[in-house]
Design a protein around this motif. Sequence first.
Motif, short mmCIF file in Angstrom:
data_model
loop_
_atom_site.label_atom_id
_atom_site.label_comp_id
_atom_site.label_asym_id
_atom_site.label_seq_id
_atom_site.Cartn_x
_atom_site.Cartn_y
_atom_site.Cartn_z
N GLY A 8 0.81 -1.21 0.00
CA GLY A 8 0.00 0.00 0.00
C GLY A 8 0.85 1.26 0.00
N TYR A 9 1.92 1.26 0.77
CA TYR A 9 2.80 2.42 0.83
C TYR A 9 3.45 2.67 -0.53
CZ TYR A 9 6.62 5.49 2.16
OH TYR A 9 7.50 6.54 2.23
N ILE A 10 4.02 1.63 -1.12
CA ILE A 10 4.73 1.78 -2.40
C ILE A 10 3.75 2.10 -3.53
CG2 ILE A 10 6.18 0.65 -4.12
CD1 ILE A 10 7.42 -0.98 -1.81
N ALA A 11 2.61 1.43 -3.56
CA ALA A 11 1.65 1.64 -4.64
C ALA A 11 1.09 3.06 -4.67
CB ALA A 11 0.51 0.62 -4.52
N ALA A 12 1.19 3.78 -3.56
CA ALA A 12 0.67 5.15 -3.50
C ALA A 12 1.59 6.16 -4.20
CB ALA A 12 0.47 5.56 -2.04
N PHE A 13 2.83 5.78 -4.50
CA PHE A 13 3.73 6.68 -5.22
C PHE A 13 3.27 6.82 -6.66
CE2 PHE A 13 6.37 5.50 -1.69
CZ PHE A 13 7.21 6.59 -1.47
N ASP A 14 3.55 7.97 -7.27
CA ASP A 14 3.12 8.19 -8.65
C ASP A 14 3.84 7.24 -9.60
OD1 ASP A 14 5.56 10.02 -8.25
OD2 ASP A 14 5.27 10.12 -10.42
N GLY A 15 3.10 6.77 -10.59
CA GLY A 15 3.67 5.98 -11.67
C GLY A 15 4.10 4.57 -11.32
N VAL A 16 3.68 4.05 -10.17
CA VAL A 16 4.12 2.71 -9.76
C VAL A 16 3.23 1.64 -10.39
CG1 VAL A 16 4.36 1.11 -7.81
CG2 VAL A 16 5.19 3.46 -7.61
N LEU A 17 3.89 0.67 -10.98
CA LEU A 17 3.22 -0.54 -11.47
C LEU A 17 3.56 -1.65 -10.50
CD1 LEU A 17 1.69 -2.23 -13.58
CD2 LEU A 17 3.89 -2.50 -14.77
N THR A 18 2.55 -2.23 -9.88
CA THR A 18 2.73 -3.30 -8.91
C THR A 18 2.34 -4.62 -9.56
OG1 THR A 18 2.16 -1.79 -7.10
CG2 THR A 18 2.06 -4.15 -6.62
N LEU A 19 3.29 -5.55 -9.61
CA LEU A 19 3.01 -6.87 -10.17
C LEU A 19 3.00 -7.90 -9.05
CD1 LEU A 19 5.25 -6.91 -13.35
CD2 LEU A 19 2.83 -6.35 -13.16
N ARG A 20 1.93 -8.70 -9.03
CA ARG A 20 1.79 -9.77 -8.05
C ARG A 20 1.53 -11.06 -8.82
NH1 ARG A 20 -1.54 -7.80 -2.84
NH2 ARG A 20 -0.20 -9.38 -1.92
N PRO A 21 2.60 -11.72 -9.29
CA PRO A 21 2.43 -12.92 -10.12
C PRO A 21 1.63 -14.01 -9.42
CG PRO A 21 4.72 -12.19 -10.11
CD PRO A 21 4.00 -11.39 -9.07
N GLY A 22 0.87 -14.73 -10.20
CA GLY A 22 0.08 -15.83 -9.66
C GLY A 22 -0.34 -16.78 -10.76
N PRO A 23 -1.00 -17.86 -10.38
CA PRO A 23 -1.43 -18.87 -11.35
C PRO A 23 -2.27 -18.25 -12.47
CG PRO A 23 -1.82 -19.62 -9.10
CD PRO A 23 -1.41 -18.18 -9.01
N GLY A 24 -1.96 -18.67 -13.69
CA GLY A 24 -2.77 -18.26 -14.83
C GLY A 24 -2.36 -16.96 -15.49
N ASP A 25 -1.36 -16.26 -14.96
CA ASP A 25 -0.99 -14.99 -15.57
C ASP A 25 0.25 -15.09 -16.46
OD1 ASP A 25 1.16 -15.11 -13.82
OD2 ASP A 25 0.55 -13.37 -12.63
N GLY A 26 0.75 -16.30 -16.66
CA GLY A 26 1.91 -16.51 -17.52
C GLY A 26 3.25 -16.33 -16.83
N SER A 27 3.24 -15.98 -15.57
CA SER A 27 4.50 -15.79 -14.84
C SER A 27 5.04 -17.15 -14.38
CB SER A 27 4.28 -14.88 -13.64
OG SER A 27 3.37 -15.47 -12.73
N PRO A 28 6.35 -17.23 -14.13
CA PRO A 28 6.91 -18.49 -13.63
C PRO A 28 6.38 -18.79 -12.23
CG PRO A 28 8.62 -16.80 -13.84
CD PRO A 28 7.35 -16.21 -14.34
N GLU A 29 6.12 -20.04 -11.97
CA GLU A 29 5.56 -20.45 -10.68
C GLU A 29 6.42 -19.98 -9.51
OE1 GLU A 29 4.05 -24.49 -8.39
OE2 GLU A 29 4.51 -24.58 -10.53
#
Length: 152
Positions: A8-29
Amino acid sequence: MTIDEIIGYIAAFDGVLTLRPGPGDGSPELAWGDTFFYYAPDGRIPARTQPFATIVTKDYPGDERSRLNRPGTFRLNIGVGAEVFRARTGRAPRDANSIDYDPSVADTLIAHPVYGTAGWLAVVDPGPRTAPTIRELIRTAHDRARAERTRR
């Protein structure tokens, strides 16, 4: 600090893209459950750019010394650059591997056990002792990432 508080703290900064990889999104397990923060005002992962901060919730191959596989344990990693790294550790990043410390100790600012030589600092299970420092370092890392993106 909890993972959600840090996100929450980091995501509030301007221009931040937060990635939370998980099943089904094509990211490595292996990345599932971890969080990656980029300066990306257009909402797209920048090419040839590392995140400016990450939260990892498990040991990665070659990065087991923090013992993140303990229940509820995580590590916040912050790319602060050489100048701030030196100010915080008293050593140049190239000397990070010669710093004697236990990378599994909670709520203690350390050189990242793998990426310290690239100017990264880390904290396992951040708490009250490191919270003010973490906030300052995250702002520094975000500012660095924004400045780098602007230079391109």
